[in-house]
Structures are given as C-alpha cells and as structure tokens.
Design a protein around this motif. Structure first.
Motif, PDB file in Angstrom:
ATOM      1  N   LEU A   1      29.443  37.623  -1.080  1.00 32.39           N
ATOM      2  CA  LEU A   1      29.850  38.593  -0.061  1.00 32.39           C
ATOM      3  C   LEU A   1      29.858  37.908   1.300  1.00 32.39           C
ATOM      4  CD1 LEU A   1      30.255  41.533   1.019  1.00 32.39           C
ATOM      5  CD2 LEU A   1      27.783  41.683   1.132  1.00 32.39           C
TER       6      LEU A   1
ATOM      7  N   ARG B   1      20.110  33.533 -11.571  1.00 36.08           N
ATOM      8  CA  ARG B   1      19.197  32.595 -10.906  1.00 36.08           C
ATOM      9  C   ARG B   1      17.783  32.896 -11.363  1.00 36.08           C
ATOM     10  NH1 ARG B   1      18.589  33.841  -5.685  1.00 36.08           N
ATOM     11  NH2 ARG B   1      18.090  31.798  -4.888  1.00 36.08           N
TER      12      ARG B   1
ATOM     13  N   ILE C   1      16.578  40.783  -9.542  1.00 29.14           N
ATOM     14  CA  ILE C   1      15.865  41.859 -10.255  1.00 29.14           C
ATOM     15  C   ILE C   1      16.365  43.226  -9.788  1.00 29.14           C
ATOM     16  CG2 ILE C   1      13.606  42.914 -10.660  1.00 29.14           C
ATOM     17  CD1 ILE C   1      12.382  40.101 -10.129  1.00 29.14           C
ATOM     18  N   ALA C   2      16.468  43.399  -8.467  1.00 27.02           N
ATOM     19  CA  ALA C   2      16.852  44.709  -7.922  1.00 27.02           C
ATOM     20  C   ALA C   2      18.273  45.078  -8.335  1.00 27.02           C
ATOM     21  CB  ALA C   2      16.731  44.695  -6.404  1.00 27.02           C
TER      22      ALA C   2
ATOM     23  N   THR D   1       4.648  38.046 -12.163  1.00 25.07           N
ATOM     24  CA  THR D   1       3.660  38.926 -12.779  1.00 25.07           C
ATOM     25  C   THR D   1       4.067  40.368 -12.519  1.00 25.07           C
ATOM     26  OG1 THR D   1       1.942  37.275 -12.471  1.00 25.07           O
ATOM     27  CG2 THR D   1       1.207  39.534 -12.850  1.00 25.07           C
TER      28      THR D   1
ATOM     29  N   ARG E   1      10.929  34.511 -15.219  1.00 26.84           N
ATOM     30  CA  ARG E   1      11.918  35.261 -14.440  1.00 26.84           C
ATOM     31  C   ARG E   1      13.249  35.340 -15.191  1.00 26.84           C
ATOM     32  NH1 ARG E   1      11.223  36.395  -8.622  1.00 26.84           N
ATOM     33  NH2 ARG E   1       9.088  35.844  -8.172  1.00 26.84           N
TER      34      ARG E   1
ATOM     35  N   GLY F   1       1.937  40.651  -5.435  1.00 26.61           N
ATOM     36  CA  GLY F   1       2.842  40.486  -6.587  1.00 26.61           C
ATOM     37  C   GLY F   1       3.615  41.766  -6.828  1.00 26.61           C
TER      38      GLY F   1
ATOM     39  N   GLU G   1      27.549  38.466  -7.632  1.00 25.39           N
ATOM     40  CA  GLU G   1      26.499  37.462  -7.483  1.00 25.39           C
ATOM     41  C   GLU G   1      27.125  36.160  -6.980  1.00 25.39           C
ATOM     42  OE1 GLU G   1      23.099  37.099  -7.614  1.00 25.39           O
ATOM     43  OE2 GLU G   1      23.592  35.023  -7.119  1.00 25.39           O
ATOM     44  N   ARG G   2      26.533  35.619  -5.930  1.00 20.19           N
ATOM     45  CA  ARG G   2      27.121  34.406  -5.328  1.00 20.19           C
ATOM     46  C   ARG G   2      26.943  33.168  -6.209  1.00 20.19           C
ATOM     47  NH1 ARG G   2      22.670  33.523  -0.504  1.00 20.19           N
ATOM     48  NH2 ARG G   2      20.919  33.323  -1.924  1.00 20.19           N
TER      49      ARG G   2
ATOM     50  N   GLY H   1      11.777  41.039  -1.835  1.00 20.76           N
ATOM     51  CA  GLY H   1      12.789  41.742  -2.373  1.00 20.76           C
ATOM     52  C   GLY H   1      13.564  42.335  -1.410  1.00 20.76           C
ATOM     53  N   ASP H   2      14.469  42.492  -1.871  1.00 21.02           N
ATOM     54  CA  ASP H   2      13.875  42.159  -0.615  1.00 21.02           C
ATOM     55  C   ASP H   2      14.818  42.615   0.493  1.00 21.02           C
ATOM     56  OD1 ASP H   2      11.537  41.034  -1.674  1.00 21.02           O
ATOM     57  OD2 ASP H   2      12.595  39.230  -2.143  1.00 21.02           O
TER      58      ASP H   2
ATOM     59  N   GLY I   1       6.848  42.546  -4.977  1.00 21.50           N
ATOM     60  CA  GLY I   1       8.250  42.564  -4.543  1.00 21.50           C
ATOM     61  C   GLY I   1       9.173  42.901  -5.700  1.00 21.50           C
ATOM     62  N   GLY I   2       8.976  42.221  -6.833  1.00 19.91           N
ATOM     63  CA  GLY I   2       9.834  42.453  -7.997  1.00 19.91           C
ATOM     64  C   GLY I   2       9.554  43.810  -8.618  1.00 19.91           C
ATOM     65  N   GLY I   3       8.268  44.146  -8.737  1.00 20.82           N
ATOM     66  CA  GLY I   3       7.881  45.433  -9.349  1.00 20.82           C
ATOM     67  C   GLY I   3       8.446  46.597  -8.568  1.00 20.82           C
TER      68      GLY I   3
ATOM     69  N   GLY J   1      24.354  41.289  -5.423  1.00 24.10           N
ATOM     70  CA  GLY J   1      23.154  40.563  -5.826  1.00 24.10           C
ATOM     71  C   GLY J   1      22.755  40.870  -7.258  1.00 24.10           C
TER      72      GLY J   1
HETATM   73  C1  LIG Z   1       5.743  33.011  -4.090  1.00 24.25           C
HETATM   74  C2  LIG Z   1       6.217  34.358  -4.559  1.00 24.25           C
HETATM   75  C3  LIG Z   1       5.595  34.965  -5.640  1.00 24.25           C
HETATM   76  C4  LIG Z   1       6.000  36.244  -6.037  1.00 24.25           C
HETATM   77  N1  LIG Z   1       5.364  36.810  -7.093  1.00 24.25           N
HETATM   78  C5  LIG Z   1       5.711  38.048  -7.464  1.00 24.25           C
HETATM   79  C6  LIG Z   1       5.038  38.673  -8.556  1.00 24.25           C
HETATM   80  O1  LIG Z   1       4.151  38.083  -9.191  1.00 24.25           O
HETATM   81  N2  LIG Z   1       5.396  39.944  -8.890  1.00 24.25           N
HETATM   82  C7  LIG Z   1       6.399  40.628  -8.206  1.00 24.25           C
HETATM   83  O2  LIG Z   1       6.687  41.778  -8.554  1.00 24.25           O
HETATM   84  N3  LIG Z   1       7.062  40.044  -7.177  1.00 24.25           N
HETATM   85  C8  LIG Z   1       6.745  38.790  -6.800  1.00 24.25           C
HETATM   86  N4  LIG Z   1       7.422  38.186  -5.772  1.00 24.25           N
HETATM   87  C9  LIG Z   1       8.503  38.908  -5.095  1.00 24.25           C
HETATM   88  C10 LIG Z   1       9.783  38.900  -5.914  1.00 24.25           C
HETATM   89  O3  LIG Z   1      10.107  37.587  -6.310  1.00 24.25           O
HETATM   90  C11 LIG Z   1      10.915  39.461  -5.075  1.00 24.25           C
HETATM   91  O4  LIG Z   1      10.507  40.627  -4.427  1.00 24.25           O
HETATM   92  C12 LIG Z   1      12.092  39.810  -5.974  1.00 24.25           C
HETATM   93  O5  LIG Z   1      12.593  38.655  -6.601  1.00 24.25           O
HETATM   94  C13 LIG Z   1      13.179  40.460  -5.128  1.00 24.25           C
HETATM   95  O6  LIG Z   1      14.276  40.708  -5.947  1.00 24.25           O
HETATM   96  P1  LIG Z   1      15.675  41.047  -5.306  1.00 24.25           P
HETATM   97  O7  LIG Z   1      16.596  41.294  -6.443  1.00 24.25           O
HETATM   98  O8  LIG Z   1      15.527  42.091  -4.246  1.00 24.25           O
HETATM   99  O9  LIG Z   1      16.096  39.725  -4.491  1.00 24.25           O
HETATM  100  P2  LIG Z   1      16.448  38.267  -5.041  1.00 24.25           P
HETATM  101  O10 LIG Z   1      15.636  37.899  -6.224  1.00 24.25           O
HETATM  102  O11 LIG Z   1      16.414  37.381  -3.850  1.00 24.25           O
HETATM  103  O12 LIG Z   1      17.947  38.412  -5.548  1.00 24.25           O
HETATM  104  C14 LIG Z   1      19.009  38.542  -4.639  1.00 24.25           C
HETATM  105  C15 LIG Z   1      20.273  38.072  -5.344  1.00 24.25           C
HETATM  106  O13 LIG Z   1      21.363  38.306  -4.454  1.00 24.25           O
HETATM  107  C16 LIG Z   1      22.198  37.159  -4.446  1.00 24.25           C
HETATM  108  N5  LIG Z   1      22.859  37.119  -3.137  1.00 24.25           N
HETATM  109  C17 LIG Z   1      22.298  36.914  -1.935  1.00 24.25           C
HETATM  110  N6  LIG Z   1      23.212  36.961  -0.961  1.00 24.25           N
HETATM  111  C18 LIG Z   1      24.395  37.213  -1.575  1.00 24.25           C
HETATM  112  C19 LIG Z   1      25.721  37.376  -1.100  1.00 24.25           C
HETATM  113  N7  LIG Z   1      26.033  37.279   0.207  1.00 24.25           N
HETATM  114  N8  LIG Z   1      26.705  37.637  -2.005  1.00 24.25           N
HETATM  115  C20 LIG Z   1      26.411  37.742  -3.332  1.00 24.25           C
HETATM  116  N9  LIG Z   1      25.172  37.574  -3.845  1.00 24.25           N
HETATM  117  C21 LIG Z   1      24.172  37.334  -2.973  1.00 24.25           C
HETATM  118  C22 LIG Z   1      21.240  35.985  -4.665  1.00 24.25           C
HETATM  119  O14 LIG Z   1      21.915  34.845  -5.168  1.00 24.25           O
HETATM  120  C23 LIG Z   1      20.257  36.575  -5.663  1.00 24.25           C
HETATM  121  O15 LIG Z   1      20.645  36.380  -7.010  1.00 24.25           O
HETATM  122  C24 LIG Z   1       7.049  36.910  -5.350  1.00 24.25           C
HETATM  123  C25 LIG Z   1       7.708  36.287  -4.285  1.00 24.25           C
HETATM  124  C26 LIG Z   1       7.293  35.019  -3.892  1.00 24.25           C
HETATM  125  C27 LIG Z   1       7.995  34.372  -2.726  1.00 24.25           C
END
Ligand SMILES: Cc1cc2nc3c(=O)[nH]c(=O)nc-3n(C[C@H](O)[C@H](O)[C@H](O)COP(=O)(O)OP(=O)(O)OC[C@H]3O[C@@H](n4cnc5c(N)ncnc54)[C@H](O)[C@@H]3O)c2cc1C
Length: 346
Positions: free
Chosen positions: A126, A44, A18-19, A51, A104, A240, A38-39, A229-230, A242-244, A15
């Motif tokens: 994956l 993305r 952000i994480a 925020t 983003r 706000g 990354e798929r 985030g997840d 999940g990303g932080g 993935g």
């Molecule tokens: C409406 C909304 C508003 C939000 N606002 C905020 C905010 O203001 N501040 C904040 O901190 N957080 C916010 N969040 C939360 C935040 O967007 C998420 O917590 C954060 O994006 C999680 O990041 P991540 O990297 O864990 O997951 P993701 O951003 O989902 O990234 C996962 C990545 O893994 C890839 N992937 C998935 N499956 C596979 C696979 N099988 N093989 C290869 N790649 C794969 C995906 O394509 C993606 O690029 C908000 C969420 C929502 C829904």
C-alpha cells in the motif's frame, strides 16, 4: 496480472500479519469476503515464535483455529524469574489453561489456511489512500499500491503493523519509541534440550532475557535491553500481548460486522457499518488502553534501576501487588462470532 490495474472489493485488509489474517478469518466466518494485501512475497514469520496467553487461545477458539495448534504445542505450567544481581528466584504457577509458545509461521499458516487462496495478494504494498464521496453519506476508500494497482473498497481495515499507513491516514499519531529493543531467536537441540514446559526469565538492571520450550528440541529465547501490533495499539512486548490482543481485535470486529450483516442482510448499509465500527472501537478502547499501560509498566519495573527505591518498588510492591493484577489481563474472553448462514461463506 498485477500493475496498472483497477479493482473493486467490498473489504480490503492491509497486512497479512496476525491481525490481518485473523480479521479475514473472522469476516469469513460471518460470511464476508475480504482481500488481504501484503507487501512481502509470502507470509512473514519474523520473530521466530510467540507466546499466546489464555485470552489469545479463546480468540483462536472463536476463529475455529486453535485445534490445529494445541496438539502440537504443549501448555507452559510454571515461570521462574531470576534476579541476576541477587540470585533471588521467584516461582509462579500458571493457573487455568496456561500459555503456549508457538512458531509464528505455524500461527500465520493456520490462519491463512482458513482463507480461499485468492484472498491474500502478496507483493502488494500500500502506497497511498484517498477517500471518494459516493453521496448519501457513503464514501469509498481508494487504495493505491506501489505497483500502480488501484483498488476501490467499501471497507478498509488497517492491519499494517507498527508504522501503519492506514493509521497515519486516519490521523493516529506515530508510535512513541519505548526505549527498549529486543533480539529473538530459536535454539535447536537435535538430541533434545531436556527442559520442562516452564518459562525461565532472568532480570537485571536495564536488561532482561528469557527462554521457553517450543517442543522437545527447540527453545525460543529473547533478550530485551534499554535501547527500543500494532497499527491500532502498539505496545511494548513485556506482557506478550501484542499478538494476543490482535486476535481479540479480529473476533470483536468480526462480531460487530457480522451482526450488522445479520441485521441488514448485506454488508454495506452505510449508517449501520459506521455504527458497527464505532461499537468495535468503543468495546476495544479500554481493553487496549489497559494492555498498553500494563505492558509498559511491566517492562519498566522488570528492568528498572539498582537504586534502593526502585528495588523496593520492583520486589516489594510490583511483584507482590501489581504483577498479579497485570498478569490477570491475560485471563480475558473476547467472546464469539455470530452464526451466519453458511451459504454466505466462500
Ligand atoms: C520482542 C517481541 C516479543 C513479542 N512477544 C509477543 C508474545 O509473546 N505474545 C504476543 O501476543 N505478542 C508478542 N509480541 C507482539 C506481536 O509480535 C505483535 O503485536 C503482532 O505481531 C502484531 O501483529 P500485526 O498483525 O498487528 O502486525 P505485524 O505482525 O507487524 O504485521 C503487519 C503486516 O503488514 C504488512 N505491511 C506493513 N505495511 C504494509 C503496506 N504498506 N502494504 C502492505 N502490507 C504492509 C507487513 O509486511 C506485515 O506482514 C512481541 C513483540 C516483540 C517486538
């Protein structure tokens, strides 16, 4: 060339959100190379903007990335919350440095720019994982991609979001549907929107909307309603965080793995790596639990019903006594990364 290949890597991160990118940057800073799968075909940027609260900026400081974003995105200094039914408006000032809303895409690019170009492998979905015993208590994760590629990895880190394949493989339960869903977008004003660096939020029974300036010409808006985030700790978007918190995760995991590398002079010392990951989980467990709980309570109260006791709980109890405590969760410093000799970095 992709497809039907077999590769071996020390660390694989699934993935490039952000994480995943933040974790790869943290590991690079402590001298550990990781391959990010990354798929999608590229980074993305779904969700338009995000925020980032003070805890996220401290994590970005630790990752050495914040300086790329702070000159472009100004801090927010005030929040207005309008109760649509009563017209009542509550104001609050952000203390300290205040949150900033960023595109983003800009955040992902700022993180990705820190990594060697060949360390992110796009179009790499994956499909399955298996574990291969290596003897002496060590095991290797064998990662199967949809295109037929097989990657053997000593360490596998799942940052594949809400419906994480890695989390399911580890036995973590599927996330539970929160009953709320959101629509997000950007509004562009070529002549300028004229709003100050303030959050405007509007709440009503079962729905909620907000907008916030990204810069002088763009507003980030979202609308949340009662219908959705997840990988490690999925949470509702109401704080706000999940990303932080993903950025915090990256720094803390990088710190524990970095300390293990410093202690042993190498990445893979099976017992010690297991301890590093165990220590990471212990350090993050309660922080993640508070954030998940705080986010849910926050959303539930903000959108709660019109019954008198719900309004009393929301306006008389929640905003007066609980919201301050929950909002305080954003003033958190996850700490720094250990200094590892630069000779080990890519
Ligand atoms: C409406 C909304 C508003 C939000 N606002 C905020 C905010 O203001 N501040 C904040 O901190 N957080 C916010 N969040 C939360 C935040 O967007 C998420 O917590 C954060 O994006 C999680 O990041 P991540 O990297 O864990 O997951 P993701 O951003 O989902 O990234 C996962 C990545 O893994 C890839 N992937 C998935 N499956 C596979 C696979 N099988 N093989 C290869 N790649 C794969 C995906 O394509 C993606 O690029 C908000 C969420 C929502 C829904």
């Amino acid at each position: 060339m992709k497809g039907e290949m077999e590769m071996t890597e020390d660390v694989v991160i699934v993935g490039a959100g952000i994480a995943g990118l933040a974790t790869a940057v943290a590991l690079k800073r402590v001298g550990v190379r990781a391959l990010v799968l990354e798929r999608s075909q590229g980074l993305r940027s779904t969700g338009a903007a995000i925020t980032l609260q003070p805890n996220a900026w401290l994590a970005l400081d630790a990752l050495g990335v914040s300086h790329k974003l702070t000159p472009i995105y100004a801090p927010l200094f005030k929040r207005y919350v309008t109760n649509v039914s009563t017209g009542d408006v509550q104001q609050s000032l952000f203390t300290g440095k205040g949150p900033r809303t960023v595109h983003r895409k800009a955040l992902l690019e700022a993180l990705a720019d820190e990594l060697p170009t060949d360390s992110i492998r796009f179009s790499s979905k994956l499909a399955a994982i298996e574990s291969q015993e290596q003897g002496g208590g060590a095991s290797t994760a064998v990662v199967h991609l949809e295109d037929g590629t097989v990657i053997k990895s000593k360490v596998l880190i799942g940052c594949d979001g809400l419906h994480s394949v890695v989390a399911r493989w580890l036995g973590l339960a599927e996330p539970v549907y929160s009953g709320r869903s959101a629509v997000r977008g950007l509004a562009r004003f070529p002549q300028g929107h004229g709003f100050k660096q303030e959050v405007q939020r509007f709440e009503d029974v079962g729905k909620r909307a907000a907008f916030v300036p990204l810069n002088e010409r763009e507003l980030y808006w979202f609308f949340v309603c009662e219908v959705a985030g997840d990988a490690m700790h999925p949470m509702t978007p109401d704080l706000g965080q999940g990303g932080g918190s993903s950025l915090e995760d990256a720094v803390v995991l990088g710190r524990h793995i970095g300390n293990s590398v410093i202690r042993n002079g190498a990445l893979m010392v099976p017992g010690d790596m297991a301890k590093a990951i165990d220590d990471y989980v212990k350090e993050r467990r309660w922080r993640a639990a508070w954030l998940v709980t705080g986010s849910y309570i926050s959303g539930w109260k903000q959108q709660g019903g019109a019954k008198w006791w719900m309004m009393f709980l929301r306006d008389g109890v929640f905003y007066k006594y609980v919201f301050g405590w929950i909002a305080g969760l954003v003033d958190y410093n996850c700490g720094n990364l250990p200094a590892v000799s630069s000779g080990k970095e890519d």
